[in-house]
Design a protein around this motif. Sequence first.
Motif, PDB file in Angstrom:
ATOM      1  N   THR A  58      57.064  45.834  54.191  1.00 10.77           N
ATOM      2  CA  THR A  58      57.840  45.131  52.947  1.00 10.77           C
ATOM      3  C   THR A  58      59.316  45.203  52.850  1.00 10.77           C
ATOM      4  N   LYS A  59      59.912  44.519  52.013  1.00 13.31           N
ATOM      5  CA  LYS A  59      60.953  44.799  51.620  1.00 13.31           C
ATOM      6  C   LYS A  59      61.303  45.880  50.612  1.00 13.31           C
ATOM      7  N   TRP A  63      64.713  47.070  48.527  1.00 16.16           N
ATOM      8  CA  TRP A  63      64.859  46.928  46.972  1.00 16.16           C
ATOM      9  C   TRP A  63      65.302  48.260  46.384  1.00 16.16           C
ATOM     10  N   ASN A 130      72.241  35.119  41.185  1.00 14.33           N
ATOM     11  CA  ASN A 130      71.854  35.492  42.603  1.00 14.33           C
ATOM     12  C   ASN A 130      73.133  35.967  43.436  1.00 14.33           C
ATOM     13  N   THR A 210      67.026  35.008  42.089  1.00 19.08           N
ATOM     14  CA  THR A 210      65.532  34.392  42.722  1.00 19.08           C
ATOM     15  C   THR A 210      65.346  34.625  44.184  1.00 19.08           C
ATOM     16  N   ASN A 211      66.555  35.283  44.672  1.00 18.73           N
ATOM     17  CA  ASN A 211      66.518  35.654  46.276  1.00 18.73           C
ATOM     18  C   ASN A 211      65.664  36.972  46.422  1.00 18.73           C
ATOM     19  N   ASP A 212      64.619  37.323  46.904  1.00 15.31           N
ATOM     20  CA  ASP A 212      63.965  38.259  47.029  1.00 15.31           C
ATOM     21  C   ASP A 212      64.886  39.627  47.738  1.00 15.31           C
ATOM     22  N   SER A 213      65.778  39.110  48.675  1.00 17.13           N
ATOM     23  CA  SER A 213      66.541  40.009  49.257  1.00 17.13           C
ATOM     24  C   SER A 213      67.541  40.766  48.333  1.00 17.13           C
ATOM     25  N   PHE A 215      66.432  41.323  45.037  1.00 15.26           N
ATOM     26  CA  PHE A 215      65.497  42.057  43.962  1.00 15.26           C
ATOM     27  C   PHE A 215      65.729  43.772  44.078  1.00 15.26           C
ATOM     28  N   GLY A 220      60.739  43.860  42.484  1.00 15.15           N
ATOM     29  CA  GLY A 220      59.896  43.719  43.523  1.00 15.15           C
ATOM     30  C   GLY A 220      58.454  44.402  43.399  1.00 15.15           C
ATOM     31  N   THR A 223      55.456  41.980  42.552  1.00 14.99           N
ATOM     32  CA  THR A 223      55.086  41.091  43.720  1.00 14.99           C
ATOM     33  C   THR A 223      54.207  41.687  44.700  1.00 14.99           C
TER      34      THR A 223
END
Length: 268
Positions: A58-59, A63, A130, A210-213, A215, A220, A223
Amino acid sequence: MKWVYRIVALIAAIVFIAPLVWMIVVSIKEEGMKIVTLVDWFTPPYSFAVYDQILSGTKLTNWILNSFFVAFCVTILTVAFAAMAGFVMSKLPFRYKSFMFFLVLAGLLIPGEAIIIPLYQVAKDMSLLNSYQGLIIPVLASPVAVIVLKSFFDGVPNDLLESVQIDGGGTWRIFTQIMLPLNRPALASMAILTFIGSWNNFLWPFLSVTNDSLFTLPMGIPTLMSSYSEDYVKPMVVNTIASIPIILLFIIFERQIVKGVSLSGIKG
């Protein structure tokens, strides 16, 4: 009588620590565990495989780094601006000084949610959405920090500042070499509380990114939680990883937090 206080304190500590211990223990259980009794939560087998799975699949690591970066920048800039504003309102004469302080004080009466829409519109017009700048700049204003630091600066004798001026010291020297060192506990307390507040901030990152990178952890984690709703282990792993930095921060700076809060209470 002391033993009564100690027993009450011990019970309170257990009540607050028990959920944390349960979270950590469950996070090292194997997936698909069968729970029949309370004891099953704390019995082997244990495994750290889910930790590796979460961190590598996961990221979450990204985060965490985002949260650290944003919280660090917000803390440094917020405390710096609040210290300068508090110093000006405390020690420097200027017109409408009382009115300016009243405006800062009025900021405490306005909930953050009430200004979230105009704040979003301003950030949008300035093309801050963003971006890291959009996560940091709009949340720097802190009326609480200004008021608390001003109350500490008020406690510094004016005679001390006048003696520095007689020796040729200017305003910047007074601020950096006199005011800041004498009020280090208050600065440390505000820095730690600001860091924790930024680390836990959800509403503004939720609206501005809105960009998950980009978050942060509060954005995060939901999600991931929605993906693992049928299992206890993975949500507990995510929450444990997210909680460790704040727990360590509190353990390391516990004295500064307690000292700063107690001193501010005495001055108030």
